[in-house]
Motif scaffolding. Structure first.
Motif, PDB file in Angstrom:
ATOM      1  N   MET A 198      29.046  73.759  62.076  1.00  0.00           N
ATOM      2  CA  MET A 198      29.705  74.458  63.316  1.00  0.00           C
ATOM      3  C   MET A 198      30.921  73.873  63.756  1.00  0.00           C
ATOM      4  SD  MET A 198      27.924  75.165  67.116  1.00  0.00           S
ATOM      5  CE  MET A 198      29.029  76.546  67.930  1.00  0.00           C
ATOM      6  N   LEU A 199      31.219  72.623  63.530  1.00  0.00           N
ATOM      7  CA  LEU A 199      32.644  72.220  63.812  1.00  0.00           C
ATOM      8  C   LEU A 199      33.311  72.805  62.720  1.00  0.00           C
ATOM      9  CD1 LEU A 199      34.570  70.802  65.201  1.00  0.00           C
ATOM     10  CD2 LEU A 199      33.814  68.577  63.803  1.00  0.00           C
ATOM     11  N   ALA A 200      33.149  72.698  61.580  1.00  0.00           N
ATOM     12  CA  ALA A 200      33.755  72.891  60.431  1.00  0.00           C
ATOM     13  C   ALA A 200      34.244  74.489  60.315  1.00  0.00           C
ATOM     14  CB  ALA A 200      33.244  72.678  59.018  1.00  0.00           C
ATOM     15  N   GLU A 201      33.135  75.034  60.639  1.00  0.00           N
ATOM     16  CA  GLU A 201      33.278  76.685  60.856  1.00  0.00           C
ATOM     17  C   GLU A 201      34.362  77.298  61.676  1.00  0.00           C
ATOM     18  OE1 GLU A 201      29.275  77.865  60.596  1.00  0.00           O
ATOM     19  OE2 GLU A 201      29.194  77.202  58.474  1.00  0.00           O
ATOM     20  N   GLN A 202      33.987  76.494  62.905  1.00  0.00           N
ATOM     21  CA  GLN A 202      34.858  76.974  64.145  1.00  0.00           C
ATOM     22  C   GLN A 202      36.179  75.916  64.571  1.00  0.00           C
ATOM     23  OE1 GLN A 202      32.688  78.837  67.170  1.00  0.00           O
ATOM     24  NE2 GLN A 202      30.702  78.733  65.789  1.00  0.00           N
ATOM     25  N   LEU A 203      36.477  75.243  63.830  1.00  0.00           N
ATOM     26  CA  LEU A 203      37.368  74.019  64.037  1.00  0.00           C
ATOM     27  C   LEU A 203      38.604  74.771  64.757  1.00  0.00           C
ATOM     28  CD1 LEU A 203      38.292  71.256  63.484  1.00  0.00           C
ATOM     29  CD2 LEU A 203      39.463  71.983  61.558  1.00  0.00           C
ATOM     30  N   PRO A 204      38.898  74.346  66.108  1.00  0.00           N
ATOM     31  CA  PRO A 204      39.840  75.067  66.785  1.00  0.00           C
ATOM     32  C   PRO A 204      41.276  75.005  66.035  1.00  0.00           C
ATOM     33  CG  PRO A 204      38.526  73.398  68.039  1.00  0.00           C
ATOM     34  CD  PRO A 204      38.176  73.454  66.834  1.00  0.00           C
ATOM     35  N   VAL A 205      42.080  76.056  66.292  1.00  0.00           N
ATOM     36  CA  VAL A 205      43.381  76.198  65.464  1.00  0.00           C
ATOM     37  C   VAL A 205      44.472  75.387  66.219  1.00  0.00           C
ATOM     38  CG1 VAL A 205      45.220  77.709  64.874  1.00  0.00           C
ATOM     39  CG2 VAL A 205      42.927  78.351  64.317  1.00  0.00           C
ATOM     40  N   ASP A 206      44.128  75.309  67.773  1.00  0.00           N
ATOM     41  CA  ASP A 206      45.195  74.619  68.409  1.00  0.00           C
ATOM     42  C   ASP A 206      44.515  74.107  69.840  1.00  0.00           C
ATOM     43  OD1 ASP A 206      45.202  76.969  70.353  1.00  0.00           O
ATOM     44  OD2 ASP A 206      46.609  77.864  69.180  1.00  0.00           O
TER      45      ASP A 206
ATOM     46  N   GLN B  56      48.374  70.110  55.983  1.00  0.00           N
ATOM     47  CA  GLN B  56      48.414  70.671  57.049  1.00  0.00           C
ATOM     48  C   GLN B  56      47.432  69.829  58.044  1.00  0.00           C
ATOM     49  OE1 GLN B  56      47.610  74.746  56.300  1.00  0.00           O
ATOM     50  NE2 GLN B  56      49.774  75.019  55.479  1.00  0.00           N
ATOM     51  N   LEU B  57      46.285  69.199  57.570  1.00  0.00           N
ATOM     52  CA  LEU B  57      45.434  68.475  58.030  1.00  0.00           C
ATOM     53  C   LEU B  57      45.028  67.259  57.481  1.00  0.00           C
ATOM     54  CD1 LEU B  57      43.066  68.913  60.092  1.00  0.00           C
ATOM     55  CD2 LEU B  57      41.612  69.715  58.547  1.00  0.00           C
ATOM     56  N   THR B  58      44.993  66.265  58.311  1.00  0.00           N
ATOM     57  CA  THR B  58      44.353  64.788  57.740  1.00  0.00           C
ATOM     58  C   THR B  58      43.004  64.698  58.672  1.00  0.00           C
ATOM     59  OG1 THR B  58      45.632  63.820  59.666  1.00  0.00           O
ATOM     60  CG2 THR B  58      46.659  64.035  57.372  1.00  0.00           C
ATOM     61  N   ILE B  59      42.168  64.035  57.684  1.00  0.00           N
ATOM     62  CA  ILE B  59      40.751  63.738  58.227  1.00  0.00           C
ATOM     63  C   ILE B  59      40.633  62.252  57.935  1.00  0.00           C
ATOM     64  CG2 ILE B  59      38.350  63.658  58.265  1.00  0.00           C
ATOM     65  CD1 ILE B  59      38.749  66.750  57.355  1.00  0.00           C
ATOM     66  N   THR B  60      40.582  61.321  58.817  1.00  0.00           N
ATOM     67  CA  THR B  60      40.616  59.844  58.907  1.00  0.00           C
ATOM     68  C   THR B  60      39.185  59.119  59.201  1.00  0.00           C
ATOM     69  OG1 THR B  60      42.993  59.720  58.869  1.00  0.00           O
ATOM     70  CG2 THR B  60      41.560  57.631  59.341  1.00  0.00           C
ATOM     71  N   LEU B  61      38.651  58.421  58.796  1.00  0.00           N
ATOM     72  CA  LEU B  61      37.364  57.868  59.156  1.00  0.00           C
ATOM     73  C   LEU B  61      37.641  56.505  59.398  1.00  0.00           C
ATOM     74  CD1 LEU B  61      33.611  58.414  58.217  1.00  0.00           C
ATOM     75  CD2 LEU B  61      34.261  56.082  58.180  1.00  0.00           C
ATOM     76  N   VAL B  62      37.340  55.706  60.538  1.00  0.00           N
ATOM     77  CA  VAL B  62      37.549  54.311  60.803  1.00  0.00           C
ATOM     78  C   VAL B  62      36.172  53.704  61.100  1.00  0.00           C
ATOM     79  CG1 VAL B  62      38.038  54.604  63.320  1.00  0.00           C
ATOM     80  CG2 VAL B  62      38.565  52.398  62.036  1.00  0.00           C
TER      81      VAL B  62
ATOM     82  N   LEU C 227      33.421  68.648  56.735  1.00  0.00           N
ATOM     83  CA  LEU C 227      34.904  69.181  57.100  1.00  0.00           C
ATOM     84  C   LEU C 227      35.762  69.042  56.000  1.00  0.00           C
ATOM     85  CD1 LEU C 227      35.256  66.976  60.549  1.00  0.00           C
ATOM     86  CD2 LEU C 227      35.272  69.586  60.315  1.00  0.00           C
ATOM     87  N   ALA C 228      35.979  68.151  55.337  1.00  0.00           N
ATOM     88  CA  ALA C 228      36.932  68.029  54.213  1.00  0.00           C
ATOM     89  C   ALA C 228      36.780  69.289  53.243  1.00  0.00           C
ATOM     90  CB  ALA C 228      37.052  66.518  53.635  1.00  0.00           C
TER      91      ALA C 228
ATOM     92  N   ILE D   4      45.895  71.967  65.798  1.00  0.00           N
ATOM     93  CA  ILE D   4      44.928  70.746  65.384  1.00  0.00           C
ATOM     94  C   ILE D   4      45.318  70.282  63.928  1.00  0.00           C
ATOM     95  CG2 ILE D   4      42.485  69.822  65.057  1.00  0.00           C
ATOM     96  CD1 ILE D   4      43.424  70.718  68.082  1.00  0.00           C
ATOM     97  N   GLN D   5      45.857  69.187  63.855  1.00  0.00           N
ATOM     98  CA  GLN D   5      46.386  68.730  62.466  1.00  0.00           C
ATOM     99  C   GLN D   5      45.711  67.534  61.988  1.00  0.00           C
ATOM    100  OE1 GLN D   5      50.686  68.920  63.061  1.00  0.00           O
ATOM    101  NE2 GLN D   5      50.781  70.758  61.947  1.00  0.00           N
ATOM    102  N   SER D   6      45.217  66.680  63.094  1.00  0.00           N
ATOM    103  CA  SER D   6      44.750  65.315  62.646  1.00  0.00           C
ATOM    104  C   SER D   6      43.248  65.248  63.393  1.00  0.00           C
ATOM    105  CB  SER D   6      45.499  64.362  63.119  1.00  0.00           C
ATOM    106  OG  SER D   6      45.657  64.250  64.413  1.00  0.00           O
TER     107      SER D   6
END
Length: 514
Positions: free
Chosen positions: A366-374, A37-43, A25-26, A6-8
């Motif tokens: 919860m998402l930030a703490e348990q963000l899937p690695v893959d 290694q990770l991009t976070i984009t908001l549209v 998250l950021a 999970i990179q984006s």
């Protein structure tokens, strides 16, 4: 097994939900962002206004702001806001006599175990429950700030959250996320959501002729739930048979010199209730009501009467009423495939205990703490997330329903709320137990309970619930708790003499900036 990393992450929608999620998250994954290694984009669309009408937060929000690296003084400088120390419920008991009770943020020692509630019942005192056990009752009643002007960011004597202008708050978060946390930003409307055969989102097409790809999509698009609801066809669980309010009429009333309340005021009405949220420049007023019990014309009349009785003739002649319609409920699933919903896209019910923003905080954390690695971890984390937030939504609904069930008001709206068929089964069981025992950790034993025992106690005994204890506290415990109560009284007097009023704190703070 798909081990694609999970990179984006692509967040659809701005406002408080989108930018809080992006920020949390950021901030949590700042090292990965800096290492590319990770991009976070908001549209977000330039055409869609934030629903925000003035909101109250929980005392979790200062911690969230600190986590994001925000200086609290800078936040107050740019966002119209004030301190919130709880909620006051006015005339919820009956329409025949004035009454109020307080749900402060203070959780004194012995509260969650139920000991202070047992003492208050055992002493049979006429003193209101919150006044008896909480150091914060007096500061709320007097409109005092939780800190002095000399104290620094996030330093305070008392637990506090904020009243704030939601639009200005979202704008501030946007700039902070982009300038300080490396969040990327796009302005565009989503024309099409491309969904694969496996019911995962592959990409989004915009009206700027871009095709946006990501490994994980977050739906913060508001009530329309563009991704999870429309594209992935996840349905709502309707709770209108439990919580009837489905409309809100809102107004902003200028008020720049009057005292600033320390609480969100919630005043009961014939077919709903009115919120009153103060910031230094104005007060946000909203009439939340049930369209099954009152039409919009009568609801407007109720709101206008409240405004006329609460403000000067000059202030009450310069406002515009907006109407918001909503279907109370939440999604059957919050995370499906590579898409999850946060904020109004996940669900919405009446804002009685300011649960909207804290649910965003909890979801994003919860998402930030348990963000899937893959990708192989995605279904496991999604299952956990769905289980957690089903539980939390059910608890929020029960707690809000409790406020109505305890009332003795006699209009059809309130009578319908007390109909046993509209009361969740778990709440019925708890009320049965609380006839002879107080709310305690035994009733709320899960980690991360959204409303804990102390909150139930404030509402239950503020409303006059007649718990009849079958066993008294031991005498040594009584003496220990009475000593604690005396300390609380002493500390209350010290705070009353040392803390400024909210308006004074704000004026001194702004003068220092000049």
């Amino acid at each position: 097994m798909n081990n694609t990393p999970i990179q984006s992450i692509l967040i659809v929608g701005g406002g408080s939900a989108g930018w809080l999620t992006a920020g949390i998250l950021a901030a949590t994954h700042q090292q990965r962002i800096r290492q590319k290694q990770l991009t976070i984009t908001l549209v977000e669309s330039a055409d869609i206004a934030t629903i925000g009408v003035g909101e109250g937060t929980w005392p979790t929000m200062p911690d969230t702001m600190q986590k994001l690296g925000i200086d609290e003084r800078d936040l107050f400088r740019h966002v119209p806001m004030s301190f919130k120390q709880g909620s006051q419920f006015i005339n919820w008991h009956s329409e025949h006599a004035e009454s109020s009770y307080l749900h402060p943020f203070d959780v004194p020692p012995g509260a969650v175990e139920g000991d202070l509630s047992r003492l208050w019942l055992q002493q049979n005192t006429a003193q209101p429950f919150s006044q008896y056990i909480s150091i914060q009752h007096a500061t709320c009643a007097l409109g005092l700030a939780p800190k002095t002007t000399q104290q620094g960011s996030y330093d305070a004597y008392l637990n506090y959250g904020y009243h704030l202008d939601a639009r200005a708050f979202a704008k501030y978060l946007k700039h902070h996320c982009m300038d300080k946390l490396g969040v990327e930003h796009r302005i565009a409307n989503i024309k099409k959501v491309n969904v694969g055969a496996d019911k995962t989102i592959t990409s989004l097409d915009t009206d700027t002729d871009e095709r946006l790809h990501a490994d994980l999509f977050i739906d913060c698009s508001g009530i329309k739930a563009l991704l999870l609801g429309q594209a992935l066809s996840v349905k709502n669980i309707d709770v209108s048979d439990t919580l009837f309010c489905d409309r809100a009429l809102t107004a902003q009333i200028p008020e720049q010199h009057s005292p600033i309340a320390s609480v969100t005021r919630a005043s009961a009405q014939t077919s709903g209730w009115i919120w009153d949220i103060p910031v230094p420049q104005r007060r946000g007023i909203g009439h939340v009501y049930s369209s099954r019990h009152m039409d919009s014309a009568d609801a407007s009349g109720v709101l206008e009467q409240y405004i006329r009785s609460s403000f000067s003739s000059t202030a009450s002649s310069t406002y515009e009423i907006r109407e918001i319609a909503f279907n109370p409920g939440y999604k059957e699933q919050f995370w499906v495939g590579n898409c999850l919903a946060i904020g109004l896209a996940a669900g919405f019910i009446e804002p009685l205990e300011a649960s909207a923003l804290v649910m965003i905080e909890l979801s994003a954390n919860m998402l930030a703490e348990q963000l899937p690695v893959d990708q192989s971890e995605m279904p496991i984390i999604a299952k956990r997330f769905n289980q957690t937030f089903h539980y939390r939504w059910q608890r929020v609904i029960e707690f809000l329903k409790l406020h109505y069930v305890l009332s003795e008001r006699q209009s059809r709206f309130w009578l319908d709320h007390r109909d046993p068929q509209t009361i969740p089964e778990r709440l019925k069981e708890l009320l049965q137990l609380w006839r002879h025992r107080v709310p305690s950790l035994l009733d709320f034993d899960r980690n991360g309970e959204i409303f804990q025992a102390a909150s139930y106690q404030y509402v239950l005994y503020g409303s006059g619930y007649p718990t009849q204890l079958q066993q008294s506290l031991p005498q040594d415990k009584v003496q220990q708790l009475l000593a604690q109560i005396e300390t609380t009284k002493h500390n209350q007097l010290q705070l009353q003499s040392g803390l400024p009023r909210n308006r004074q704190w704000h004026d001194v703070f702004m003068a220092h900036l000049a």
